[in-house]
Motif scaffolding. Structure first.
Motif, PDB file in Angstrom:
ATOM      1  N   ARG A 248       0.833  -1.209   0.000  1.00 45.15           N
ATOM      2  CA  ARG A 248       0.000   0.000   0.000  1.00 45.15           C
ATOM      3  C   ARG A 248       0.866   1.257   0.000  1.00 45.15           C
ATOM      4  O   ARG A 248       0.558   2.233  -0.687  1.00 45.15           O
ATOM      5  CB  ARG A 248      -0.951  -0.004   1.200  1.00 45.15           C
TER       6      ARG A 248
ATOM      7  N   PHE B 156      -4.436   5.495  -0.856  1.00 42.19           N
ATOM      8  CA  PHE B 156      -5.225   4.293  -0.594  1.00 42.19           C
ATOM      9  C   PHE B 156      -5.236   4.079   0.924  1.00 42.19           C
ATOM     10  O   PHE B 156      -4.184   4.106   1.563  1.00 42.19           O
ATOM     11  CB  PHE B 156      -4.599   3.080  -1.272  1.00 42.19           C
TER      12      PHE B 156
ATOM     13  N   ASP C  27     -17.189  -0.598  -8.700  1.00 45.66           N
ATOM     14  CA  ASP C  27     -17.096  -0.209  -7.291  1.00 45.66           C
ATOM     15  C   ASP C  27     -17.718   1.176  -7.144  1.00 45.66           C
ATOM     16  O   ASP C  27     -17.018   2.191  -7.042  1.00 45.66           O
ATOM     17  CB  ASP C  27     -15.641  -0.216  -6.832  1.00 45.66           C
TER      18      ASP C  27
ATOM     19  N   GLY D 163     -17.097   6.465  -5.871  1.00 47.85           N
ATOM     20  CA  GLY D 163     -16.845   5.903  -7.179  1.00 47.85           C
ATOM     21  C   GLY D 163     -18.015   6.042  -8.132  1.00 47.85           C
ATOM     22  O   GLY D 163     -17.852   5.922  -9.346  1.00 47.85           O
TER      23      GLY D 163
ATOM     24  N   THR E 214     -11.639   7.628  -9.738  1.00 44.37           N
ATOM     25  CA  THR E 214     -10.898   7.098  -8.596  1.00 44.37           C
ATOM     26  C   THR E 214     -10.016   5.956  -9.077  1.00 44.37           C
ATOM     27  O   THR E 214      -9.914   5.693 -10.271  1.00 44.37           O
ATOM     28  CB  THR E 214     -11.860   6.643  -7.479  1.00 44.37           C
TER      29      THR E 214
ATOM     30  N   VAL F 135      -8.768   1.765  -8.011  1.00 46.71           N
ATOM     31  CA  VAL F 135      -8.817   0.553  -7.192  1.00 46.71           C
ATOM     32  C   VAL F 135      -7.653  -0.321  -7.641  1.00 46.71           C
ATOM     33  O   VAL F 135      -7.563  -0.684  -8.820  1.00 46.71           O
ATOM     34  CB  VAL F 135     -10.147  -0.205  -7.348  1.00 46.71           C
TER      35      VAL F 135
ATOM     36  N   GLN G 117     -14.693   2.744 -12.831  1.00 49.79           N
ATOM     37  CA  GLN G 117     -15.769   2.206 -11.998  1.00 49.79           C
ATOM     38  C   GLN G 117     -17.152   2.669 -12.464  1.00 49.79           C
ATOM     39  O   GLN G 117     -18.140   1.978 -12.232  1.00 49.79           O
ATOM     40  CB  GLN G 117     -15.543   2.582 -10.529  1.00 49.79           C
TER      41      GLN G 117
ATOM     42  N   GLN H  40      -7.831  -5.721  -2.460  1.00 47.02           N
ATOM     43  CA  GLN H  40      -8.243  -4.508  -3.176  1.00 47.02           C
ATOM     44  C   GLN H  40      -7.960  -3.288  -2.314  1.00 47.02           C
ATOM     45  O   GLN H  40      -8.590  -3.097  -1.276  1.00 47.02           O
ATOM     46  CB  GLN H  40      -9.727  -4.574  -3.509  1.00 47.02           C
TER      47      GLN H  40
ATOM     48  N   ARG I  20      -8.205   0.647  -1.774  1.00 45.69           N
ATOM     49  CA  ARG I  20      -9.083   1.721  -2.225  1.00 45.69           C
ATOM     50  C   ARG I  20      -8.866   2.972  -1.394  1.00 45.69           C
ATOM     51  O   ARG I  20      -8.472   2.892  -0.216  1.00 45.69           O
ATOM     52  CB  ARG I  20     -10.559   1.317  -2.097  1.00 45.69           C
TER      53      ARG I  20
ATOM     54  N   VAL J 287     -14.612   4.794  -1.009  1.00 48.90           N
ATOM     55  CA  VAL J 287     -14.829   4.050  -2.249  1.00 48.90           C
ATOM     56  C   VAL J 287     -14.978   2.565  -1.869  1.00 48.90           C
ATOM     57  O   VAL J 287     -14.125   2.017  -1.195  1.00 48.90           O
ATOM     58  CB  VAL J 287     -13.666   4.232  -3.242  1.00 48.90           C
ATOM     59  N   ARG J 288     -16.057   1.918  -2.325  1.00 47.75           N
ATOM     60  CA  ARG J 288     -16.277   0.491  -2.039  1.00 47.75           C
ATOM     61  C   ARG J 288     -16.774  -0.211  -3.302  1.00 47.75           C
ATOM     62  O   ARG J 288     -17.561   0.335  -4.033  1.00 47.75           O
ATOM     63  CB  ARG J 288     -17.306   0.312  -0.923  1.00 47.75           C
TER      64      ARG J 288
END
Length: 210
Positions: free
Chosen positions: A96, A111, A131, A136, A141, A143, A182, A203, A205, A209-210
């Protein structure tokens, strides 16, 4: 929930520590159209067997969701690490940090979360989606997905119809979806009748954002 299938790794990796390769000058960007793009870097995480084996022992969650008029099992196991929550392996923290260093100037923010999926065999999958829970849905964005374990197909297609793009993501591979991806494209990991072992995705993010 513990999963017991360890990866049959290379003999050359038995005593090797996991290591991340550089991103600059190696990751390759593919323009999809509509302001969307994906970056690909096969084998970004080298000697990934130890990371994979450690992640098998996290507290994977089995979920059920409403599907039309009935509640069904989600065909994969899940675990989400929110902002500030310690990740289950230090290599993921390092990954990350490396992603933030490389993509931070373009993304404009770091992130902060890590969602994980475990596809136990070819019957586990994720349907076409973007996402789009949170920002998003309305904002560009990124991912970033680190794939571990058995190789599986990762599909992309334009929203509203169009040709499907197929990528086969293997052990240690990185894919980053960016720009409008997305909102204007969808992605999926389809079921397969071929005998395959477990595959994980991690993942990364940004916040919201999901």
């Amino acid at each position: 929930m513990s999963v017991m299938t360890a990866l049959q790794g290379s003999l050359f990796e038995l005593d090797a520590a996991p290591g991340l390769g550089p991103l600059a000058d190696l990751v390759v960007r593919h323009r999809l159209g509509r302001g969307a793009w994906v970056d690909l870097l096969p084998g970004w995480l080298g000697c990934a067997d130890e990371v994979y084996d450690r992640l098998l022992d996290v507290d994977w969650q089995a979920e059920r969701r409403q599907m039309y008029e009935r509640v069904v099992d989600v065909p994969r196991l899940l675990r989400f690490y929110g902002e500030g929550e310690e990740l289950p392996h230090p290599t993921l923290t390092t990954a990350r940090q490396a992603l933030n260093q490389h993509y931070g100037p373009e993304l404009g923010e770091p992130f902060t979360t890590a969602g994980m999926c475990l596809y136990r065999d070819g019957r586990d999958s994720v349907a076409w989606h973007g996402d789009t829970i949170g920002r998003g849905r309305s904002e560009d964005t990124m991912v970033a997905i680190l794939s571990l374990g058995s190789a599986r197909e990762f599909l992309l297609r334009p929203r509203g119809g169009g040709a499907t793009i197929r990528h086969r993501l293997g052990h240690g591979d990185l894919i980053v979806m960016g720009g409008s991806c997305q909102r204007t494209w969808e992605h999926a990991v389809p079921k397969t009748s071929r005998p395959v072992g477990p595959r994980m995705s991690v993942q990364f993010r940004p916040r919201g954002v999901r």
